[in-house]
Design a protein around this motif. Structure first.
Motif, PDB file in Angstrom:
ATOM      1  N   SER A   1       0.829  -1.201   0.000  1.00  0.00           N
ATOM      2  CA  SER A   1       0.000   0.000   0.000  1.00  0.00           C
ATOM      3  C   SER A   1       0.868   1.258   0.000  1.00  0.00           C
ATOM      4  N   ASP A   2       0.235   2.349  -0.341  1.00  0.00           N
ATOM      5  CA  ASP A   2       0.899   3.645  -0.361  1.00  0.00           C
ATOM      6  C   ASP A   2       1.071   4.135   1.074  1.00  0.00           C
ATOM      7  N   PRO A   3       2.298   4.431   1.511  1.00  0.00           N
ATOM      8  CA  PRO A   3       2.524   4.895   2.883  1.00  0.00           C
ATOM      9  C   PRO A   3       1.791   6.191   3.226  1.00  0.00           C
ATOM     10  N   LEU A   4       1.672   7.101   2.271  1.00  0.00           N
ATOM     11  CA  LEU A   4       0.964   8.351   2.543  1.00  0.00           C
ATOM     12  C   LEU A   4      -0.525   8.104   2.733  1.00  0.00           C
ATOM     13  N   SER A   5      -1.075   7.231   1.922  1.00  0.00           N
ATOM     14  CA  SER A   5      -2.493   6.881   2.068  1.00  0.00           C
ATOM     15  C   SER A   5      -2.729   6.172   3.402  1.00  0.00           C
ATOM     16  N   ALA A   6      -1.793   5.297   3.774  1.00  0.00           N
ATOM     17  CA  ALA A   6      -1.911   4.599   5.060  1.00  0.00           C
ATOM     18  C   ALA A   6      -1.830   5.590   6.215  1.00  0.00           C
ATOM     19  N   SER A   7      -0.962   6.600   6.089  1.00  0.00           N
ATOM     20  CA  SER A   7      -0.850   7.626   7.127  1.00  0.00           C
ATOM     21  C   SER A   7      -2.169   8.369   7.295  1.00  0.00           C
ATOM     22  N   MET A   8      -2.830   8.672   6.184  1.00  0.00           N
ATOM     23  CA  MET A   8      -4.121   9.360   6.248  1.00  0.00           C
ATOM     24  C   MET A   8      -5.178   8.491   6.926  1.00  0.00           C
ATOM     25  N   LYS A   9      -5.186   7.203   6.625  1.00  0.00           N
ATOM     26  CA  LYS A   9      -6.167   6.303   7.237  1.00  0.00           C
ATOM     27  C   LYS A   9      -5.930   6.164   8.742  1.00  0.00           C
ATOM     28  N   ILE A  10      -4.671   6.088   9.121  1.00  0.00           N
ATOM     29  CA  ILE A  10      -4.337   5.978  10.549  1.00  0.00           C
ATOM     30  C   ILE A  10      -4.797   7.226  11.289  1.00  0.00           C
ATOM     31  N   ALA A  11      -4.466   8.394  10.731  1.00  0.00           N
ATOM     32  CA  ALA A  11      -4.865   9.654  11.369  1.00  0.00           C
ATOM     33  C   ALA A  11      -6.384   9.799  11.391  1.00  0.00           C
ATOM     34  N   ALA A  12      -7.054   9.380  10.328  1.00  0.00           N
ATOM     35  CA  ALA A  12      -8.520   9.467  10.271  1.00  0.00           C
ATOM     36  C   ALA A  12      -9.159   8.590  11.342  1.00  0.00           C
TER      37      ALA A  12
ATOM     38  N   LYS B   1     -19.270   6.929  32.283  1.00  0.00           N
ATOM     39  CA  LYS B   1     -18.929   6.047  31.165  1.00  0.00           C
ATOM     40  C   LYS B   1     -17.433   6.124  30.881  1.00  0.00           C
ATOM     41  N   THR B   2     -16.882   5.024  30.416  1.00  0.00           N
ATOM     42  CA  THR B   2     -15.468   4.941  30.063  1.00  0.00           C
ATOM     43  C   THR B   2     -15.338   4.416  28.630  1.00  0.00           C
ATOM     44  N   VAL B   3     -14.211   4.735  27.997  1.00  0.00           N
ATOM     45  CA  VAL B   3     -13.950   4.310  26.623  1.00  0.00           C
ATOM     46  C   VAL B   3     -12.713   3.436  26.611  1.00  0.00           C
ATOM     47  N   THR B   4     -12.794   2.325  25.889  1.00  0.00           N
ATOM     48  CA  THR B   4     -11.656   1.418  25.729  1.00  0.00           C
ATOM     49  C   THR B   4     -11.314   1.334  24.246  1.00  0.00           C
ATOM     50  N   PHE B   5     -10.028   1.494  23.929  1.00  0.00           N
ATOM     51  CA  PHE B   5      -9.560   1.429  22.544  1.00  0.00           C
ATOM     52  C   PHE B   5      -8.924   0.073  22.257  1.00  0.00           C
ATOM     53  N   GLU B   6      -8.825  -0.243  20.968  1.00  0.00           N
ATOM     54  CA  GLU B   6      -8.069  -1.417  20.541  1.00  0.00           C
ATOM     55  C   GLU B   6      -7.531  -1.184  19.138  1.00  0.00           C
ATOM     56  N   ASN B   7      -6.488  -1.917  18.807  1.00  0.00           N
ATOM     57  CA  ASN B   7      -5.913  -1.859  17.458  1.00  0.00           C
ATOM     58  C   ASN B   7      -6.699  -2.765  16.541  1.00  0.00           C
ATOM     59  N   GLU B   8      -6.771  -2.348  15.276  1.00  0.00           N
ATOM     60  CA  GLU B   8      -7.440  -3.147  14.256  1.00  0.00           C
ATOM     61  C   GLU B   8      -6.583  -3.074  13.000  1.00  0.00           C
ATOM     62  N   PHE B   9      -6.194  -4.231  12.486  1.00  0.00           N
ATOM     63  CA  PHE B   9      -5.335  -4.245  11.297  1.00  0.00           C
ATOM     64  C   PHE B   9      -6.184  -4.060  10.053  1.00  0.00           C
ATOM     65  N   ASP B  10      -5.825  -3.081   9.245  1.00  0.00           N
ATOM     66  CA  ASP B  10      -6.503  -2.814   7.973  1.00  0.00           C
ATOM     67  C   ASP B  10      -5.638  -3.413   6.871  1.00  0.00           C
ATOM     68  N   ARG B  11      -6.138  -4.467   6.248  1.00  0.00           N
ATOM     69  CA  ARG B  11      -5.351  -5.158   5.217  1.00  0.00           C
ATOM     70  C   ARG B  11      -5.112  -4.273   3.994  1.00  0.00           C
ATOM     71  N   ALA B  12      -6.101  -3.481   3.633  1.00  0.00           N
ATOM     72  CA  ALA B  12      -5.955  -2.631   2.447  1.00  0.00           C
ATOM     73  C   ALA B  12      -4.845  -1.605   2.644  1.00  0.00           C
ATOM     74  N   ALA B  13      -4.792  -1.011   3.821  1.00  0.00           N
ATOM     75  CA  ALA B  13      -3.769   0.007   4.098  1.00  0.00           C
ATOM     76  C   ALA B  13      -2.491  -0.605   4.640  1.00  0.00           C
ATOM     77  N   GLN B  14      -2.530  -1.884   5.011  1.00  0.00           N
ATOM     78  CA  GLN B  14      -1.388  -2.555   5.632  1.00  0.00           C
ATOM     79  C   GLN B  14      -0.913  -1.765   6.854  1.00  0.00           C
ATOM     80  N   ALA B  15      -1.885  -1.380   7.699  1.00  0.00           N
ATOM     81  CA  ALA B  15      -1.560  -0.561   8.867  1.00  0.00           C
ATOM     82  C   ALA B  15      -2.497  -0.899  10.023  1.00  0.00           C
TER      83      ALA B  15
END
Length: 139
Positions: A2-13, A48-62
């Motif tokens: 994947s394009d690293p710049l596109s992956a950076s945008m998806k991560i930030a989004a 209320k509390t919020v819990t986060f988790e990581n999710e691997f996006d195969r399209a962005a490889q991130a």
């Protein structure tokens, strides 16, 4: 690959999205910090509390971030003696939410800074993409 710049945008989004949801939860906690139960002796609003988790996006490889759960804080309610309050029990005590405004303000500040950091990341990535396009045009 994947394009690293596109992956950076998806991560930030994904960061922007979860921080905006987190801000909504913090705002709800602050808004209900003094809410009591509707009837005598009933339980008030529970923080209320919020819990986060990581999710691997195969399209962005991130690894992206997402909200795993919006739960409730199991801490005990505050109890104050207010015999004239309609939510008071037979002994005159009122249960108040387990919301600590100092904790909520700290969460709000952290959420705001995380949101700004993700927004800055998107701005920087967009600038890099625009510079790349300009370089390709001038070639």
């Amino acid at each position: 690959m994947s394009d690293p710049l596109s992956a950076s945008m998806k991560i930030a989004a994904s960061g922007l999205q979860v921080q905006s949801q987190r801000m909504r939860v913090v705002s709800e906690n602050i808004a209900n910090a003094q809410s009591t139960g509707k009837t005598a002796g009933s339980d008030p609003y529970r923080r209320k509390t919020v819990t986060f988790e990581n999710e691997f996006d195969r399209a962005a490889q991130a690894d992206l971030v997402r909200i795993k759960d919006v739960g409730t804080d199991k801490a005990a309610f505050r109890i104050e003696y207010e015999p004239g309050n309609p939510a008071a029990d037979v002994d005159g005590y009122v249960k108040l939410p387990n919301v600590n405004l100092l904790v909520e303000m700290a969460d709000m500040r952290e959420t705001n800074r995380s949101y700004e950091a993700n927004l800055k990341m998107m701005t920087q990535t967009r600038a890099m993409v625009m510079r790349t396009i300009d370089l390709l045009r001038s070639s």
